[in-house]
Design a protein around this motif. Structure first.
Motif, PDB file in Angstrom:
ATOM      1  N   GLU A 179      10.120  13.716   1.174  1.00 53.55           N
ATOM      2  CA  GLU A 179       9.981  13.207   2.537  1.00 53.55           C
ATOM      3  C   GLU A 179       8.701  12.393   2.698  1.00 53.55           C
ATOM      4  O   GLU A 179       7.674  12.704   2.091  1.00 53.55           O
ATOM      5  CB  GLU A 179       9.993  14.362   3.541  1.00 53.55           C
ATOM      6  N   TYR A 180       8.797  11.385   3.557  1.00 49.69           N
ATOM      7  CA  TYR A 180       7.674  10.494   3.858  1.00 49.69           C
ATOM      8  C   TYR A 180       7.548  10.367   5.376  1.00 49.69           C
ATOM      9  O   TYR A 180       8.466  10.712   6.115  1.00 49.69           O
ATOM     10  CB  TYR A 180       7.910   9.106   3.250  1.00 49.69           C
ATOM     11  N   SER A 181       6.416   9.849   5.808  1.00 49.25           N
ATOM     12  CA  SER A 181       6.270   9.572   7.234  1.00 49.25           C
ATOM     13  C   SER A 181       7.225   8.445   7.609  1.00 49.25           C
ATOM     14  O   SER A 181       7.560   7.586   6.788  1.00 49.25           O
ATOM     15  CB  SER A 181       4.830   9.172   7.553  1.00 49.25           C
ATOM     16  N   ASN A 182       7.676   8.438   8.850  1.00 47.34           N
ATOM     17  CA  ASN A 182       8.618   7.412   9.307  1.00 47.34           C
ATOM     18  C   ASN A 182       8.037   6.008   9.195  1.00 47.34           C
ATOM     19  O   ASN A 182       8.772   5.033   9.056  1.00 47.34           O
ATOM     20  CB  ASN A 182       9.033   7.683  10.755  1.00 47.34           C
ATOM     21  N   GLU A 183       6.706   5.914   9.254  1.00 46.51           N
ATOM     22  CA  GLU A 183       6.069   4.599   9.174  1.00 46.51           C
ATOM     23  C   GLU A 183       6.192   4.003   7.779  1.00 46.51           C
ATOM     24  O   GLU A 183       6.193   2.787   7.610  1.00 46.51           O
ATOM     25  CB  GLU A 183       4.586   4.702   9.551  1.00 46.51           C
ATOM     26  N   LEU A 184       6.292   4.870   6.771  1.00 42.09           N
ATOM     27  CA  LEU A 184       6.351   4.372   5.392  1.00 42.09           C
ATOM     28  C   LEU A 184       7.727   3.813   5.067  1.00 42.09           C
ATOM     29  O   LEU A 184       7.862   2.650   4.662  1.00 42.09           O
ATOM     30  CB  LEU A 184       5.995   5.492   4.417  1.00 42.09           C
TER      31      LEU A 184
ATOM     32  N   ARG B 196       4.388   8.446  -4.748  1.00 40.34           N
ATOM     33  CA  ARG B 196       3.834   9.779  -5.051  1.00 40.34           C
ATOM     34  C   ARG B 196       2.841  10.233  -3.985  1.00 40.34           C
ATOM     35  O   ARG B 196       2.986  11.296  -3.390  1.00 40.34           O
ATOM     36  CB  ARG B 196       3.168   9.770  -6.429  1.00 40.34           C
ATOM     37  N   PHE B 197       1.814   9.426  -3.759  1.00 39.89           N
ATOM     38  CA  PHE B 197       0.755   9.849  -2.844  1.00 39.89           C
ATOM     39  C   PHE B 197       1.182   9.769  -1.375  1.00 39.89           C
ATOM     40  O   PHE B 197       0.576  10.411  -0.517  1.00 39.89           O
ATOM     41  CB  PHE B 197      -0.500   9.007  -3.077  1.00 39.89           C
ATOM     42  N   GLY B 198       2.237   8.989  -1.095  1.00 41.25           N
ATOM     43  CA  GLY B 198       2.708   8.869   0.280  1.00 41.25           C
ATOM     44  C   GLY B 198       3.675   9.972   0.688  1.00 41.25           C
ATOM     45  O   GLY B 198       3.978  10.134   1.873  1.00 41.25           O
ATOM     46  N   ALA B 199       4.157  10.757  -0.273  1.00 41.00           N
ATOM     47  CA  ALA B 199       5.108  11.831   0.033  1.00 41.00           C
ATOM     48  C   ALA B 199       4.405  12.970   0.759  1.00 41.00           C
ATOM     49  O   ALA B 199       3.320  13.386   0.363  1.00 41.00           O
ATOM     50  CB  ALA B 199       5.758  12.334  -1.247  1.00 41.00           C
ATOM     51  N   VAL B 200       5.041  13.478   1.820  1.00 41.65           N
ATOM     52  CA  VAL B 200       4.448  14.582   2.584  1.00 41.65           C
ATOM     53  C   VAL B 200       5.058  15.925   2.202  1.00 41.65           C
ATOM     54  O   VAL B 200       4.476  16.977   2.466  1.00 41.65           O
ATOM     55  CB  VAL B 200       4.585  14.345   4.106  1.00 41.65           C
ATOM     56  N   SER B 201       6.228  15.905   1.582  1.00 44.31           N
ATOM     57  CA  SER B 201       6.834  17.160   1.112  1.00 44.31           C
ATOM     58  C   SER B 201       7.876  16.873   0.042  1.00 44.31           C
ATOM     59  O   SER B 201       8.398  15.766  -0.054  1.00 44.31           O
ATOM     60  CB  SER B 201       7.484  17.927   2.269  1.00 44.31           C
ATOM     61  N   ARG B 202       8.149  17.907  -0.736  1.00 36.90           N
ATOM     62  CA  ARG B 202       9.227  17.883  -1.721  1.00 36.90           C
ATOM     63  C   ARG B 202      10.008  19.176  -1.575  1.00 36.90           C
ATOM     64  O   ARG B 202       9.424  20.225  -1.265  1.00 36.90           O
ATOM     65  CB  ARG B 202       8.674  17.793  -3.143  1.00 36.90           C
ATOM     66  N   THR B 203      11.307  19.117  -1.821  1.00 37.04           N
ATOM     67  CA  THR B 203      12.154  20.300  -1.723  1.00 37.04           C
ATOM     68  C   THR B 203      12.937  20.475  -3.013  1.00 37.04           C
ATOM     69  O   THR B 203      13.545  19.521  -3.519  1.00 37.04           O
ATOM     70  CB  THR B 203      13.141  20.199  -0.547  1.00 37.04           C
ATOM     71  N   TYR B 204      12.927  21.702  -3.533  1.00 37.65           N
ATOM     72  CA  TYR B 204      13.692  22.044  -4.727  1.00 37.65           C
ATOM     73  C   TYR B 204      14.736  23.093  -4.389  1.00 37.65           C
ATOM     74  O   TYR B 204      14.531  23.941  -3.519  1.00 37.65           O
ATOM     75  CB  TYR B 204      12.771  22.624  -5.814  1.00 37.65           C
TER      76      TYR B 204
ATOM     77  N   GLU C 266       0.815  -1.216   0.000  1.00 34.16           N
ATOM     78  CA  GLU C 266       0.000   0.000   0.000  1.00 34.16           C
ATOM     79  C   GLU C 266       0.851   1.268   0.000  1.00 34.16           C
ATOM     80  O   GLU C 266       0.327   2.376  -0.134  1.00 34.16           O
ATOM     81  CB  GLU C 266      -0.950   0.003   1.201  1.00 34.16           C
ATOM     82  N   ALA C 267       2.169   1.115   0.175  1.00 32.32           N
ATOM     83  CA  ALA C 267       3.062   2.275   0.144  1.00 32.32           C
ATOM     84  C   ALA C 267       3.100   2.835  -1.274  1.00 32.32           C
ATOM     85  O   ALA C 267       3.109   2.090  -2.252  1.00 32.32           O
ATOM     86  CB  ALA C 267       4.466   1.870   0.594  1.00 32.32           C
ATOM     87  N   HIS C 268       3.113   4.171  -1.382  1.00 34.22           N
ATOM     88  CA  HIS C 268       3.064   4.807  -2.701  1.00 34.22           C
ATOM     89  C   HIS C 268       4.059   5.957  -2.741  1.00 34.22           C
ATOM     90  O   HIS C 268       4.018   6.856  -1.902  1.00 34.22           O
ATOM     91  CB  HIS C 268       1.648   5.330  -2.969  1.00 34.22           C
TER      92      HIS C 268
END
Length: 263
Positions: A244-249, A105-113, A101-103
């Motif tokens: 970045e993702y949640s630590n659980e992912l 794209r949809f599991g990402a909580v932030s992106r940095t450029y 169920e890990a994804h």
């Protein structure tokens, strides 16, 4: 239970690609990863990326995932084979099994450029930075950048006619950092619109060169009209540097940006 799902941490130089996403008549990073995986695991797969970088944009840290019919017994062996198949401008740092169920794209909580600017002429870094032909006031650009936190709708910085349902983004960080003779714009958000960062930087440079006031910058955002914003800056200086993702992912294994910026 679904098919085994694998995450990959990777990086790529976008100079020779028409962005991440597969295009009908142009080479993309997603296409070369799909082709390399097909050879490495002898199965046709479709890689899903954490985002869609535009033509010519780089990623010093990128995450993607794919499903396959059979579980990969030796991920390190496949990782080694994969990198031997891939061209030198793409590297996969890690390959590991995740929950189905890990994804990426949809599991990402932030992106940095990061957008890299060289304030003076140099024979180096021209393929990964941009040198404006005018003097810029960094203080003014930072003042304008801080106003981004006041807004959520960034239609004025979005490419027209995209398939997104909303142009709302939550900006978490936006600042100019002077590091080792390089001026770096750092921007972090939960999501980004197509062409958004390059349009934001181009408009901030208008403030920096004295062509636009802070108040006018805010009016550009409030207009929700792309034609009101500045010209997009060139793509070669733009890097996706973190997802970045949640630590659980999952916990990231590798992060290798080409230019370290201490914040």
């Amino acid at each position: 239970m679904g098919m085994p799902r694998y995450f990959m941490e990777m990086a790529y130089n976008g100079q020779n690609y028409h962005g991440w996403q597969i295009q009908p008549n142009a080479i993309s990073v997603q296409e070369v990863i799909n082709d390399a995986l097909k050879k490495a695991i002898r199965e046709e797969v479709n890689v899903v990326g954490a985002g869609r970088t535009d033509t010519g944009v780089h990623a010093s840290y990128f995450v993607a995932h794919f499903d396959c019919e059979q579980a990969i017994e030796d991920t390190q062996f496949i990782l080694h084979r994969l990198n031997r198949i891939l061209r030198n401008d793409v590297v996969v740092y890690s390959l590991f099994l995740v929950d189905d169920e890990a994804h990426s794209r949809f599991g990402a909580v932030s992106r940095t450029y990061h957008y890299y600017i060289k304030p003076f002429k140099t024979p180096f870094f021209n393929d990964i930075s941009y040198r404006p032909s005018f003097h810029i006031d960094v203080g003014k650009m930072n003042e304008a950048a801080y106003t981004l936190f006041e807004y959520t709708d960034f239609t004025s910085f979005s490419k027209l006619h995209t398939d997104t349902k909303t142009n709302n983004c939550k900006i978490m960080q936006a600042q100019w950092v002077d590091k080792d003779d390089m001026l770096v714009f750092v921007i972090k958000a939960d999501r980004f619109l197509r062409n958004m960062v390059r349009a934001v930087v181009g408009t901030l440079l208008e403030v920096g060169r004295g062509k636009m006031t802070i108040e006018q910058f805010k009016e550009v955002i409030e207009a929700k009209n792309r034609s009101q914003a500045g010209t997009s800056v060139p793509p070669q200086a733009l890097f996706l540097v973190d997802v970045e993702y949640s630590n659980e992912l999952f916990q990231p294994i590798e992060k290798k940006p080409p230019v370290q910026v201490d914040l």
